[in-house]
Scaffold this motif. Structure first.
Motif, PDB file in Angstrom:
ATOM      1  N   GLU A   1      -9.499   1.073   1.186  1.00  0.00           N
ATOM      2  CA  GLU A   1      -9.779   0.211   0.035  1.00  0.00           C
ATOM      3  C   GLU A   1     -11.277   0.169  -0.276  1.00  0.00           C
ATOM      4  O   GLU A   1     -11.677   0.134  -1.439  1.00  0.00           O
ATOM      5  CB  GLU A   1      -9.245  -1.201   0.291  1.00  0.00           C
ATOM      6  CG  GLU A   1      -7.725  -1.290   0.249  1.00  0.00           C
ATOM      7  CD  GLU A   1      -7.219  -2.698   0.466  1.00  0.00           C
ATOM      8  OE1 GLU A   1      -8.044  -3.647   0.494  1.00  0.00           O
ATOM      9  OE2 GLU A   1      -5.989  -2.865   0.631  1.00  0.00           O
TER      10      GLU A   1
ATOM     11  N   LEU B   1     -13.065  -7.976  -0.434  1.00  0.00           N
ATOM     12  CA  LEU B   1     -12.770  -7.083   0.684  1.00  0.00           C
ATOM     13  C   LEU B   1     -13.868  -7.161   1.734  1.00  0.00           C
ATOM     14  O   LEU B   1     -13.584  -7.219   2.941  1.00  0.00           O
ATOM     15  CB  LEU B   1     -12.626  -5.647   0.183  1.00  0.00           C
ATOM     16  CG  LEU B   1     -12.422  -4.593   1.272  1.00  0.00           C
ATOM     17  CD1 LEU B   1     -11.118  -4.833   2.033  1.00  0.00           C
ATOM     18  CD2 LEU B   1     -12.461  -3.193   0.681  1.00  0.00           C
TER      19      LEU B   1
ATOM     20  N   VAL C   1      -4.870   5.560  -1.299  1.00  0.00           N
ATOM     21  CA  VAL C   1      -4.896   4.111  -1.079  1.00  0.00           C
ATOM     22  C   VAL C   1      -4.200   3.448  -2.256  1.00  0.00           C
ATOM     23  O   VAL C   1      -4.149   3.994  -3.353  1.00  0.00           O
ATOM     24  CB  VAL C   1      -6.346   3.600  -0.941  1.00  0.00           C
ATOM     25  CG1 VAL C   1      -7.124   3.784  -2.232  1.00  0.00           C
ATOM     26  CG2 VAL C   1      -6.387   2.145  -0.484  1.00  0.00           C
ATOM     27  N   MET C   2      -3.611   2.295  -2.011  1.00  0.00           N
ATOM     28  CA  MET C   2      -2.902   1.544  -3.049  1.00  0.00           C
ATOM     29  C   MET C   2      -1.794   2.386  -3.672  1.00  0.00           C
ATOM     30  O   MET C   2      -1.559   2.362  -4.884  1.00  0.00           O
ATOM     31  CB  MET C   2      -3.868   1.029  -4.117  1.00  0.00           C
ATOM     32  CG  MET C   2      -4.976   0.148  -3.557  1.00  0.00           C
ATOM     33  SD  MET C   2      -6.023  -0.524  -4.858  1.00  0.00           S
ATOM     34  CE  MET C   2      -7.308  -1.322  -3.885  1.00  0.00           C
TER      35      MET C   2
ATOM     36  N   SER D   1     -14.469  -6.350  -4.798  1.00  0.00           N
ATOM     37  CA  SER D   1     -15.144  -5.656  -3.696  1.00  0.00           C
ATOM     38  C   SER D   1     -15.809  -6.665  -2.766  1.00  0.00           C
ATOM     39  O   SER D   1     -15.853  -6.472  -1.549  1.00  0.00           O
ATOM     40  CB  SER D   1     -16.165  -4.655  -4.241  1.00  0.00           C
ATOM     41  OG  SER D   1     -17.143  -5.301  -5.042  1.00  0.00           O
TER      42      SER D   1
ATOM     43  N   SER E   1      -7.990 -10.184  -3.544  1.00  0.00           N
ATOM     44  CA  SER E   1      -8.384  -8.835  -3.149  1.00  0.00           C
ATOM     45  C   SER E   1      -8.485  -8.706  -1.634  1.00  0.00           C
ATOM     46  O   SER E   1      -8.078  -7.683  -1.061  1.00  0.00           O
ATOM     47  CB  SER E   1      -9.723  -8.477  -3.791  1.00  0.00           C
ATOM     48  OG  SER E   1     -10.208  -7.248  -3.303  1.00  0.00           O
TER      49      SER E   1
ATOM     50  N   PHE F   1     -12.036   3.030  -2.301  1.00  0.00           N
ATOM     51  CA  PHE F   1     -11.564   2.833  -3.667  1.00  0.00           C
ATOM     52  C   PHE F   1     -12.578   2.047  -4.501  1.00  0.00           C
ATOM     53  O   PHE F   1     -12.807   2.370  -5.675  1.00  0.00           O
ATOM     54  CB  PHE F   1     -10.225   2.099  -3.664  1.00  0.00           C
ATOM     55  CG  PHE F   1      -9.804   1.627  -5.025  1.00  0.00           C
ATOM     56  CD1 PHE F   1      -9.167   2.477  -5.903  1.00  0.00           C
ATOM     57  CD2 PHE F   1     -10.075   0.335  -5.441  1.00  0.00           C
ATOM     58  CE1 PHE F   1      -8.809   2.057  -7.174  1.00  0.00           C
ATOM     59  CE2 PHE F   1      -9.718  -0.095  -6.710  1.00  0.00           C
ATOM     60  CZ  PHE F   1      -9.078   0.761  -7.570  1.00  0.00           C
ATOM     61  N   HIS F   2     -13.187   1.036  -3.915  1.00  0.00           N
ATOM     62  CA  HIS F   2     -14.121   0.207  -4.681  1.00  0.00           C
ATOM     63  C   HIS F   2     -15.378   0.984  -5.087  1.00  0.00           C
ATOM     64  O   HIS F   2     -16.107   0.546  -5.979  1.00  0.00           O
ATOM     65  CB  HIS F   2     -14.486  -1.045  -3.890  1.00  0.00           C
ATOM     66  CG  HIS F   2     -13.398  -2.078  -3.900  1.00  0.00           C
ATOM     67  ND1 HIS F   2     -13.053  -2.783  -5.027  1.00  0.00           N
ATOM     68  CD2 HIS F   2     -12.562  -2.511  -2.926  1.00  0.00           C
ATOM     69  CE1 HIS F   2     -12.062  -3.608  -4.751  1.00  0.00           C
ATOM     70  NE2 HIS F   2     -11.746  -3.466  -3.489  1.00  0.00           N
TER      71      HIS F   2
ATOM     72  N   ARG G   1      -6.487   0.660   6.456  1.00  0.00           N
ATOM     73  CA  ARG G   1      -6.239   0.371   5.041  1.00  0.00           C
ATOM     74  C   ARG G   1      -7.477  -0.235   4.385  1.00  0.00           C
ATOM     75  O   ARG G   1      -7.825   0.111   3.253  1.00  0.00           O
ATOM     76  CB  ARG G   1      -5.039  -0.573   4.903  1.00  0.00           C
ATOM     77  CG  ARG G   1      -4.826  -1.079   3.482  1.00  0.00           C
ATOM     78  CD  ARG G   1      -3.468  -1.773   3.333  1.00  0.00           C
ATOM     79  NE  ARG G   1      -3.239  -2.746   4.368  1.00  0.00           N
ATOM     80  CZ  ARG G   1      -3.719  -3.996   4.376  1.00  0.00           C
ATOM     81  NH1 ARG G   1      -4.497  -4.400   3.377  1.00  0.00           N
ATOM     82  NH2 ARG G   1      -3.434  -4.828   5.351  1.00  0.00           N
ATOM     83  N   TRP G   2      -8.161  -1.113   5.095  1.00  0.00           N
ATOM     84  CA  TRP G   2      -9.378  -1.703   4.537  1.00  0.00           C
ATOM     85  C   TRP G   2     -10.455  -0.645   4.305  1.00  0.00           C
ATOM     86  O   TRP G   2     -11.190  -0.709   3.320  1.00  0.00           O
ATOM     87  CB  TRP G   2      -9.897  -2.802   5.452  1.00  0.00           C
ATOM     88  CG  TRP G   2      -9.038  -4.037   5.451  1.00  0.00           C
ATOM     89  CD1 TRP G   2      -8.254  -4.486   4.413  1.00  0.00           C
ATOM     90  CD2 TRP G   2      -8.866  -4.964   6.525  1.00  0.00           C
ATOM     91  NE1 TRP G   2      -7.608  -5.645   4.788  1.00  0.00           N
ATOM     92  CE2 TRP G   2      -7.962  -5.969   6.067  1.00  0.00           C
ATOM     93  CE3 TRP G   2      -9.379  -5.057   7.810  1.00  0.00           C
ATOM     94  CZ2 TRP G   2      -7.575  -7.049   6.867  1.00  0.00           C
ATOM     95  CZ3 TRP G   2      -9.000  -6.140   8.609  1.00  0.00           C
ATOM     96  CH2 TRP G   2      -8.105  -7.114   8.138  1.00  0.00           C
TER      97      TRP G   2
ATOM     98  N   ASP H   1       0.816  -1.214   0.000  1.00  0.00           N
ATOM     99  CA  ASP H   1       0.000   0.000   0.000  1.00  0.00           C
ATOM    100  C   ASP H   1       0.848   1.261   0.000  1.00  0.00           C
ATOM    101  O   ASP H   1       0.374   2.330  -0.355  1.00  0.00           O
ATOM    102  CB  ASP H   1      -0.929  -0.012   1.224  1.00  0.00           C
ATOM    103  CG  ASP H   1      -1.894   1.157   1.252  1.00  0.00           C
ATOM    104  OD1 ASP H   1      -2.736   1.244   0.332  1.00  0.00           O
ATOM    105  OD2 ASP H   1      -1.807   1.990   2.187  1.00  0.00           O
TER     106      ASP H   1
ATOM    107  N   GLY I   1      -5.184  -5.554  -1.564  1.00  0.00           N
ATOM    108  CA  GLY I   1      -5.875  -4.784  -2.583  1.00  0.00           C
ATOM    109  C   GLY I   1      -4.945  -4.242  -3.649  1.00  0.00           C
ATOM    110  O   GLY I   1      -5.300  -4.208  -4.835  1.00  0.00           O
TER     111      GLY I   1
END
Length: 366
Positions: free
Chosen positions: A341, A248, A200-201, A245, A72, A344-345, A337-338, A26, A76
């Motif tokens: 993420e 996650l 993120v990422m 997604s 994923s 992000f999705h 972080r989750w 990440d 991610g």
């Protein structure tokens, strides 16, 4: 399905390789490990649906979705780099499912790269997000001699420096898209910007590509596509719930239940079970549409389900932060972080229809 070789490989690599490195992947300073991409390619995890005769697993869509969920949920950033490969891989093998055959004409690069893309011995990225935007084309293609000249800026190209080739899309004056497959390196007429400062990422090496008179030889054309037909196809394709997604969401639901058990917080366990029941129902409906219904049918229902999964992922990730408390915001903790993420999705492959459905899902969550 759990005993399928592709699923077994995905589960093993996700648990033993990707998840322990997810924090580093990440971060821009460390990032996605190229060795992990090689390992996934060698295990056929970028070729799950490719026929066994061509080096893939020859699996169906449901097995493929399971492997994506596992990857994923583990990392991610690694998933996002590897998922870029799927788009160039698909047209190299022929017309896209659900796209009228007369709407796409394969170029010489399709046959030349077919074997490498099938095995993922040639890793591919994409620079195509700009063709979803309304307004004047961000990247223009002008015919010259037997090839094309590209000019403009592609704002998003993920995996620069990690992959071998990149597929760049450009718009022609007669409303077609030219898909060129080029070495993923700077050359006359092609310049990569600095890695974008993503929330993120950040370790995915995502850059903007600037083209100024980039010469595209005829043999580097992967395909030319009728733009209106592609837009219709893309709107239907992106309406589907993405297994990533879902992966996650699955990972954070398990984490919420585990945290509730280990810290004696029964309200966390209760919430995890309630959210999981809803998630299981939505997952079943979404995959039934994805694997059993023609692409262009029941698009509003697909879009609603995608939005609901995204809302559940955001809600679960934030519930996990609340359950973990202050330490969840340490950069060394996966919970923050989750949550990033999950955000992000919301925007990955987002169309206007998906965005509208997401607003409705947040306004009226189940």
């Amino acid at each position: 399905m759990a005993e399928h070789p592709a699923v077994l490989s995905a589960a093993r690599i996700s648990a033993n390789v990707l998840a322990p490195h997810a924090e580093a992947a990440d971060e821009p300073a460390r990032g996605v490990d190229p060795a992990h991409l090689t390992l996934m390619a060698e295990q056929g995890l970028l070729s799950v649906r490719i026929a066994a005769a061509e080096g893939g697993h020859g699996a169906d869509d449901r097995v493929d979705a399971e492997t994506v969920e596992l990857v994923s949920g583990a990392c991610g950033a690694t998933w996002f780099v590897t998922t870029q490969h799927r788009f160039p891989q698909a047209p190299s093998r022929g017309p896209l499912p659900g796209l009228p055959p007369d709407a796409i004409e394969l170029g010489p690069a399709a046959a030349r790269h077919r074997a490498g893309l099938a095995l993922a011995s040639t890793g591919a990225g994409i620079a195509i997000a700009h063709i979803r935007r309304p307004g004047p084309p961000a990247v223009r293609a002008e015919a010259r001699d037997s090839g094309w000249v590209f000019s403009g800026t592609a704002d998003w190209c993920t995996g620069w420096g990690l992959l071998d080739v990149v597929m760049i899309a450009a718009s022609t004056p007669d409303d077609r898209f030219v898909l060129a497959l080029l070495p993923a390196a700077e050359c006359p007429g092609l310049r990569a910007g600095a890695a974008l400062p993503l929330a993120v990422m950040g370790g995915t090496r995502t850059v903007a590509l600037e083209m100024d008179g980039l010469q595209i030889d005829a043999e580097d054309v992967l395909a030319t596509v009728d733009a209106p037909a592609w837009r219709t196809h893309d709107a239907a394709r992106t309406a589907n719930t993405t297994p990533a997604s879902m992966g996650l969401l699955r990972r954070t639901l398990v984490a919420l239940a585990e945290l509730g058990e280990t810290r004696d917080r029964p309200e966390a366990v209760e919430l995890a079970l309630a959210l999981a029941e809803r998630a299981a129902h939505v997952r079943q409906e979404a995959y039934a549409l994805l694997t059993g219904v023609p692409l262009h049918e029941r698009v509003p229902e697909r879009t609603m389900l995608r939005a609901e999964v995204a809302e559940l992922a955001v809600r679960t990730a934030n519930a996990l932060i609340a359950a973990r408390s202050g330490s969840a915001l340490l950069l060394s903790s996966p919970e923050q972080r989750w949550a990033r993420e999950a955000a992000f999705h919301l925007i990955q492959a987002q169309t206007a229809g998906v965005r509208t459905a997401q607003m409705k899902a947040f306004a009226c969550p189940e």
